[in-house]
Design a protein around this motif. Structure first.
Motif, short mmCIF file in Angstrom:
data_model
loop_
_atom_site.label_atom_id
_atom_site.label_comp_id
_atom_site.label_asym_id
_atom_site.label_seq_id
_atom_site.Cartn_x
_atom_site.Cartn_y
_atom_site.Cartn_z
N ASP A 64 0.83 -1.20 0.00
CA ASP A 64 0.00 0.00 0.00
C ASP A 64 0.86 1.26 0.00
O ASP A 64 0.52 2.26 -0.63
CB ASP A 64 -0.93 0.01 1.23
N ALA A 65 1.99 1.21 0.72
CA ALA A 65 2.88 2.38 0.76
C ALA A 65 3.44 2.65 -0.63
O ALA A 65 3.51 3.80 -1.08
CB ALA A 65 4.01 2.15 1.76
N ILE A 66 3.83 1.59 -1.34
CA ILE A 66 4.38 1.76 -2.70
C ILE A 66 3.30 2.36 -3.62
O ILE A 66 3.57 3.32 -4.34
CB ILE A 66 4.90 0.41 -3.26
N SER A 67 2.09 1.82 -3.55
CA SER A 67 1.07 2.38 -4.45
C SER A 67 0.62 3.77 -3.99
O SER A 67 0.29 4.61 -4.82
CB SER A 67 -0.11 1.44 -4.65
N SER A 68 0.68 4.04 -2.68
CA SER A 68 0.27 5.37 -2.18
C SER A 68 1.17 6.49 -2.65
O SER A 68 0.70 7.59 -2.93
CB SER A 68 0.28 5.39 -0.64
N ILE A 69 2.47 6.23 -2.72
CA ILE A 69 3.38 7.34 -3.06
C ILE A 69 3.44 7.57 -4.57
O ILE A 69 3.88 8.63 -5.02
CB ILE A 69 4.80 7.16 -2.47
N GLY A 70 3.03 6.60 -5.34
CA GLY A 70 2.92 6.81 -6.80
C GLY A 70 4.23 6.99 -7.53
O GLY A 70 4.25 7.53 -8.63
N LEU A 71 5.35 6.56 -6.95
CA LEU A 71 6.63 6.68 -7.64
C LEU A 71 6.94 5.38 -8.38
O LEU A 71 6.68 4.29 -7.85
CB LEU A 71 7.77 6.93 -6.65
N PRO A 72 7.50 5.46 -9.61
CA PRO A 72 7.87 4.22 -10.29
C PRO A 72 8.86 3.43 -9.43
O PRO A 72 9.86 3.98 -8.95
CB PRO A 72 8.51 4.70 -11.60
N THR A 73 8.54 2.16 -9.24
CA THR A 73 9.31 1.33 -8.31
C THR A 73 9.69 0.02 -8.99
O THR A 73 8.87 -0.59 -9.66
CB THR A 73 8.45 1.06 -7.04
N ILE A 74 10.93 -0.38 -8.80
CA ILE A 74 11.38 -1.68 -9.32
C ILE A 74 11.71 -2.59 -8.14
O ILE A 74 12.42 -2.19 -7.21
CB ILE A 74 12.58 -1.53 -10.28
N GLU A 75 11.15 -3.79 -8.19
CA GLU A 75 11.36 -4.81 -7.15
C GLU A 75 12.57 -5.66 -7.55
O GLU A 75 12.64 -6.13 -8.68
CB GLU A 75 10.09 -5.68 -7.09
N VAL A 76 13.48 -5.83 -6.61
CA VAL A 76 14.69 -6.61 -6.90
C VAL A 76 14.82 -7.74 -5.88
O VAL A 76 14.60 -7.54 -4.68
CB VAL A 76 15.96 -5.71 -6.84
N ARG A 100 7.02 -17.49 -4.32
CA ARG A 100 6.56 -17.16 -5.67
C ARG A 100 5.54 -16.04 -5.66
O ARG A 100 5.30 -15.41 -6.68
CB ARG A 100 5.93 -18.39 -6.33
N SER A 101 4.91 -15.81 -4.51
CA SER A 101 3.92 -14.73 -4.51
C SER A 101 4.54 -13.47 -3.93
O SER A 101 5.26 -13.51 -2.92
CB SER A 101 2.66 -15.15 -3.76
N SER A 102 4.28 -12.38 -4.62
CA SER A 102 4.79 -11.08 -4.17
C SER A 102 3.62 -10.13 -4.03
O SER A 102 2.86 -9.93 -4.98
CB SER A 102 5.78 -10.53 -5.18
N TYR A 103 3.50 -9.51 -2.84
CA TYR A 103 2.44 -8.52 -2.62
C TYR A 103 2.75 -7.21 -3.33
O TYR A 103 1.87 -6.37 -3.47
CB TYR A 103 2.25 -8.26 -1.12
N VAL A 104 4.01 -7.03 -3.73
CA VAL A 104 4.36 -5.73 -4.31
C VAL A 104 4.48 -5.77 -5.83
O VAL A 104 4.49 -4.72 -6.48
CB VAL A 104 5.67 -5.15 -3.70
N ALA A 105 4.59 -6.97 -6.41
CA ALA A 105 4.92 -7.08 -7.85
C ALA A 105 3.99 -6.25 -8.74
O ALA A 105 4.45 -5.57 -9.65
CB ALA A 105 4.92 -8.54 -8.28
N ASP A 106 2.69 -6.31 -8.48
CA ASP A 106 1.79 -5.63 -9.42
C ASP A 106 1.64 -4.14 -9.16
O ASP A 106 0.95 -3.45 -9.91
CB ASP A 106 0.42 -6.33 -9.47
N VAL A 107 2.30 -3.61 -8.13
CA VAL A 107 2.34 -2.15 -7.98
C VAL A 107 3.74 -1.64 -8.35
O VAL A 107 4.05 -0.46 -8.15
CB VAL A 107 1.90 -1.66 -6.57
#
Ligand code: DQA
Length: 143
Positions: free
Chosen positions: A86-98, A111-118
């Protein structure tokens, strides 16, 4: 242009932690290389590590008006944290998950990531090099 790099729980132990999975490169070495690459690309970069979910969330909020993009390895929080997502989607900055390891070749829960689709993209399995590639891609996207 300023990029925020966030390293989540247990990544402070890189170099000593399961080197057969995560490699021998330390977090300090990863950050030093990222700073070098950022200078070559002509951008500013700040990097933080925390073992605490709330601290990572606060750092994301603080980046909202100061940074152009985010690179994040959320560690184990990848697979558990709605709040971080939610924090990643709230701030609206392009984000890359590594991820250093290929999370898709490991235990099923990774295999499941809560952040991948944001996030703009996920880079997994390329070790420390994944962070550099993320930085290059993010800067290219922001320009
Ligand atoms: C990790 C993968 C996660 O599943 C794990 O919990 C980590 C590190 C990686 O970089 O490969 O802490 O994010």
């Amino acid at each position: 242009m300023r990029i925020l790099v966030l390293h989540g729980p247990n990544l402070n132990l890189l170099g000593r932690r399961e080197p057969e999975v995560y490699g021998k490169t330390t977090l300090a070495e990863i950050d030093a290389r990222l700073l070098e690459r950022a200078a070559e690309l002509g951008v500013s970069l700040e990097s933080h590590q925390s073992n605490h979910e709330g601290v990572l969330i606060d750092l994301l909020h603080a980046a909202m008006d100061r940074c152009g993009g985010v690179i994040i390895n959320p560690g184990g929080l990848t697979h558990t944290s709605v709040a971080l997502r939610d924090a990643i989607s709230s701030i609206g900055l392009p984000t890359i998950e590594v991820h250093l390891s290929n999370v898709h070749q490991r235990e099923a829960f990774r295999r499941s990531s809560y952040v991948a689709d944001v996030c703009v993209a996920q880079i997994a399995g390329l070790g420390a090099r994944g962070y550099e590639l993320a930085l290059e891609a993010l800067v290219e996207r922001l320009r």
